[in-house]
Design a protein around this motif. Structure first.
Motif, PDB file in Angstrom:
ATOM      1  N   MET A 100     -19.220 -62.031 -38.695  1.00  0.00           N
ATOM      2  CA  MET A 100     -19.249 -61.305 -39.963  1.00  0.00           C
ATOM      3  C   MET A 100     -18.112 -61.789 -40.849  1.00  0.00           C
ATOM      4  SD  MET A 100     -19.154 -57.178 -40.598  1.00  0.00           S
ATOM      5  CE  MET A 100     -20.693 -56.947 -39.730  1.00  0.00           C
ATOM      6  N   GLY A 101     -18.402 -62.217 -42.052  1.00  0.00           N
ATOM      7  CA  GLY A 101     -17.395 -62.779 -42.928  1.00  0.00           C
ATOM      8  C   GLY A 101     -16.456 -61.743 -43.467  1.00  0.00           C
ATOM      9  N   SER A 102     -15.323 -62.201 -43.977  1.00  0.00           N
ATOM     10  CA  SER A 102     -14.314 -61.286 -44.494  1.00  0.00           C
ATOM     11  C   SER A 102     -14.777 -60.559 -45.737  1.00  0.00           C
ATOM     12  CB  SER A 102     -13.017 -62.061 -44.806  1.00  0.00           C
ATOM     13  OG  SER A 102     -13.262 -63.062 -45.772  1.00  0.00           O
ATOM     14  N   ASP A 103     -15.812 -61.116 -46.411  1.00  0.00           N
ATOM     15  CA  ASP A 103     -16.312 -60.466 -47.618  1.00  0.00           C
ATOM     16  C   ASP A 103     -17.573 -59.663 -47.342  1.00  0.00           C
ATOM     17  OD1 ASP A 103     -17.888 -62.624 -47.077  1.00  0.00           O
ATOM     18  OD2 ASP A 103     -18.046 -63.339 -49.153  1.00  0.00           O
ATOM     19  N   SER A 104     -17.851 -59.367 -46.070  1.00  0.00           N
ATOM     20  CA  SER A 104     -19.032 -58.587 -45.713  1.00  0.00           C
ATOM     21  C   SER A 104     -18.873 -57.165 -46.224  1.00  0.00           C
ATOM     22  CB  SER A 104     -19.216 -58.577 -44.202  1.00  0.00           C
ATOM     23  OG  SER A 104     -18.184 -57.826 -43.594  1.00  0.00           O
ATOM     24  N   PRO A 105     -20.001 -56.434 -46.441  1.00  0.00           N
ATOM     25  CA  PRO A 105     -19.916 -55.054 -46.905  1.00  0.00           C
ATOM     26  C   PRO A 105     -19.078 -54.160 -45.999  1.00  0.00           C
ATOM     27  CG  PRO A 105     -22.164 -55.883 -47.135  1.00  0.00           C
ATOM     28  CD  PRO A 105     -21.385 -56.933 -46.382  1.00  0.00           C
ATOM     29  N   GLY A 106     -19.199 -54.366 -44.681  1.00  0.00           N
ATOM     30  CA  GLY A 106     -18.435 -53.543 -43.755  1.00  0.00           C
ATOM     31  C   GLY A 106     -16.944 -53.732 -43.911  1.00  0.00           C
ATOM     32  N   ASN A 107     -16.521 -54.989 -44.027  1.00  0.00           N
ATOM     33  CA  ASN A 107     -15.099 -55.259 -44.215  1.00  0.00           C
ATOM     34  C   ASN A 107     -14.615 -54.768 -45.569  1.00  0.00           C
ATOM     35  OD1 ASN A 107     -14.718 -56.383 -41.714  1.00  0.00           O
ATOM     36  ND2 ASN A 107     -14.934 -58.493 -42.405  1.00  0.00           N
ATOM     37  N   ALA A 108     -15.435 -54.924 -46.578  1.00  0.00           N
ATOM     38  CA  ALA A 108     -15.045 -54.467 -47.919  1.00  0.00           C
ATOM     39  C   ALA A 108     -14.848 -52.955 -47.926  1.00  0.00           C
ATOM     40  CB  ALA A 108     -16.108 -54.877 -48.938  1.00  0.00           C
ATOM     41  N   ALA A 109     -15.737 -52.233 -47.254  1.00  0.00           N
ATOM     42  CA  ALA A 109     -15.614 -50.780 -47.190  1.00  0.00           C
ATOM     43  C   ALA A 109     -14.344 -50.383 -46.441  1.00  0.00           C
ATOM     44  CB  ALA A 109     -16.839 -50.174 -46.515  1.00  0.00           C
ATOM     45  N   ALA A 110     -14.059 -51.058 -45.329  1.00  0.00           N
ATOM     46  CA  ALA A 110     -12.858 -50.747 -44.550  1.00  0.00           C
ATOM     47  C   ALA A 110     -11.599 -51.019 -45.362  1.00  0.00           C
ATOM     48  CB  ALA A 110     -12.852 -51.560 -43.260  1.00  0.00           C
ATOM     49  N   GLU A 111     -11.595 -52.110 -46.114  1.00  0.00           N
ATOM     50  CA  GLU A 111     -10.441 -52.431 -46.958  1.00  0.00           C
ATOM     51  C   GLU A 111     -10.258 -51.386 -48.051  1.00  0.00           C
ATOM     52  OE1 GLU A 111     -11.285 -56.349 -48.302  1.00  0.00           O
ATOM     53  OE2 GLU A 111     -10.907 -57.283 -46.340  1.00  0.00           O
ATOM     54  N   HIS A 112     -11.378 -50.898 -48.606  1.00  0.00           N
ATOM     55  CA  HIS A 112     -11.279 -49.865 -49.629  1.00  0.00           C
ATOM     56  C   HIS A 112     -10.691 -48.581 -49.045  1.00  0.00           C
ATOM     57  CE1 HIS A 112     -12.278 -47.389 -53.088  1.00  0.00           C
ATOM     58  NE2 HIS A 112     -12.806 -46.522 -52.254  1.00  0.00           N
ATOM     59  N   VAL A 113     -11.149 -48.188 -47.870  1.00  0.00           N
ATOM     60  CA  VAL A 113     -10.629 -46.988 -47.225  1.00  0.00           C
ATOM     61  C   VAL A 113      -9.124 -47.124 -46.987  1.00  0.00           C
ATOM     62  CG1 VAL A 113     -10.677 -45.629 -45.099  1.00  0.00           C
ATOM     63  CG2 VAL A 113     -12.819 -46.319 -46.183  1.00  0.00           C
ATOM     64  N   THR A 114      -8.684 -48.296 -46.576  1.00  0.00           N
ATOM     65  CA  THR A 114      -7.254 -48.533 -46.371  1.00  0.00           C
ATOM     66  C   THR A 114      -6.484 -48.394 -47.676  1.00  0.00           C
ATOM     67  OG1 THR A 114      -7.664 -49.997 -44.491  1.00  0.00           O
ATOM     68  CG2 THR A 114      -5.539 -50.214 -45.605  1.00  0.00           C
ATOM     69  N   ARG A 115      -7.046 -48.911 -48.771  1.00  0.00           N
ATOM     70  CA  ARG A 115      -6.385 -48.783 -50.070  1.00  0.00           C
ATOM     71  C   ARG A 115      -6.270 -47.322 -50.496  1.00  0.00           C
ATOM     72  NH1 ARG A 115      -9.513 -53.416 -51.273  1.00  0.00           N
ATOM     73  NH2 ARG A 115     -11.095 -52.163 -52.348  1.00  0.00           N
TER      74      ARG A 115
END
Length: 295
Positions: free
Chosen positions: A1-16
Motif C-alpha cells: 500500500m503506497g504512502s498516498d493511499s486513502p488509508g494512510n492519508a486518513a491516518a495522517e489526518h487523524v494524527t494532525r
C-alpha cells in the motif's frame, strides 16, 4: 500500500487533528469565550442568554432537551464524539440518569477530562477515553450519540455515518452541532479560498452540506428529524476574533504566508478561525444542529 493511499492519508489526518488539539487545548481553556465551565465549543446567544457562561452552556441545553425522554433512566448509554475536556459529558451526566462516555483523539484532553470527572464525583458512570471515533468497538450500542464541533474533523463522513448508525440502538438519536457548507456563491474564488483556509487551519476532513449529510444517513437507517439553524446566535466579531485579525495583520500574514504557517498548530488555529468568521458572516458556512434517528 503506497504512502498516498486513502488509508494512510486518513491516518495522517487523524494524527494532525490529535497534534492540533494536544497543542492548543490549554490555550483554548485559558482564552476561550467562557473560562468558567471548561467549554471549548462556541457560545450561543439564544433568547434569554445574558452572559458568556450561559452562552457556553446553550448547546448543552439544546442537547439535554433532545435527549430527555429518549434515553432510558438508569440503563441508558450516551456517547459524546469528540468530547474535548469532558464539559458536555459532565453536563449530560448531571441532567440525565445515564452512563455517559466521551471519546477524544487528544491525550491532553483525556487527562484534563479525567481530573474533571473525579472532581465532580462522576467516575462511577462516566469516562473519557482516548481514541478515534471512526474506530469504535462494535459493543456497546448506545441510546444516543452527540457531537459538538467534532464531526467535521472526520476524514470521511460517508464512511463514518454508517459506522455510527451500526452502534446506535433502534430508535437511538445522533445529534450533531457543527459547521455545514452551503451552496451560496459556489465556485466564487473568494469563497473557495475561504473554505480551503478553514479546512487547512482547523484540520477539517469533511465539509458537507446538510442535504449531503442527510443523504449519507438514509441507507444506514438514519432519518433527519430536525435541522435547526443557529448561525444567527453565534456572536461574530468578538474581542477574541478581532484580536486574531490584528495578530494576523500585524504579522503581515498574507495568503501565501498563510499556506506556510498553517502547518503550525497556533497559526493554524488563527488562520482557520479567521476563515470561519468570514464564512459564517457571508453564509458560505452555517452553524446548525441536526437530529437524526435510527429506524
Amino acid at each position: 500500500m503506497g504512502s498516498d493511499s486513502p488509508g494512510n492519508a486518513a491516518a495522517e489526518h487523524v494524527t494532525r487533528v490529535a497534534d492540533y488539539y494536544d497543542a492548543n487545548t490549554r490555550r483554548f481553556l485559558r482564552f476561550g469565550e467562557s473560562t468558567s465551565n471548561d467549554a471549548i465549543h462556541r457560545g450561543l446567544w439564544l433568547p434569554g442568554v445574558t452572559n458568556t457562561t450561559e452562552a457556553a452552556d446553550a448547546v448543552n441545553r439544546l442537547l439535554v432537551e433532545r435527549l430527555s425522554g429518549h434515553v432510558p433512566a438508569g440503563e441508558g448509554r450516551v456517547l459524546d464524539l469528540g468530547c474535548g475536556v469532558g464539559a458536555t459529558v459532565v453536563r449530560l451526566a448531571h441532567a440525565i440518569d445515564a452512563q455517559v462516555t466521551g471519546v477524544t483523539i487528544s491525550q491532553v484532553q483525556v487527562e484534563i477530562a479525567g481530573r474533571r470527572l473525579a472532581a465532580e464525583g462522576l467516575t462511577d458512570r462516566c469516562q473519557v477515553v482516548c481514541g478515534d471515533f471512526a474506530q469504535l468497538p462494535a459493543e456497546p450500542r448506545y441510546h444516543a450519540m452527540v457531537a459538538i464541533e467534532s464531526m467535521v474533523h472526520a476524514p470521511s463522513l460517508p464512511e463514518l455515518v454508517p459506522s455510527l448508525a451500526a452502534r446506535l440502538r433502534p430508535g437511538g438519536r445522533l445529534i450533531v452541532c457543527d459547521d455545514w457548507m452551503t451552496d451560496k456563491d459556489r465556485g466564487l474564488a473568494a469563497r473557495e479560498r475561504c473554505l480551503e483556509q478553514f479546512r487547512a487551519g482547523w484540520r477539517i476532513g469533511s465539509l458537507h452540506t446538510v442535504a449531503e449529510f442527510a443523504a449519507m444517513g438514509e441507507p444506514a437507517g438514519l432519518r433527519l428529524v430536525e435541522d435547526l439553524d443557529l448561525t444567527a446566535h453565534v456572536r461574530l466579531g468578538r474581542p477574541r476574533d478581532r484580536a486574531i485579525d490584528v495578530v494576523l495583520g500585524a504579522a503581515g500574514v498574507v495568503p501565501r504566508m498563510r499556506d506556510r504557517l498553517v502547518g503550525t498548530p497556533f497559526w493554524a488555529n488563527m488562520i482557520g478561525g479567521s476563515a470561519l468568521q468570514t464564512g459564517l458572516s457571508r453564509r458560505w458556512l452555517e452553524y446548525r444542529l441536526l437530529v437524526l434517528e435510527r429506524a
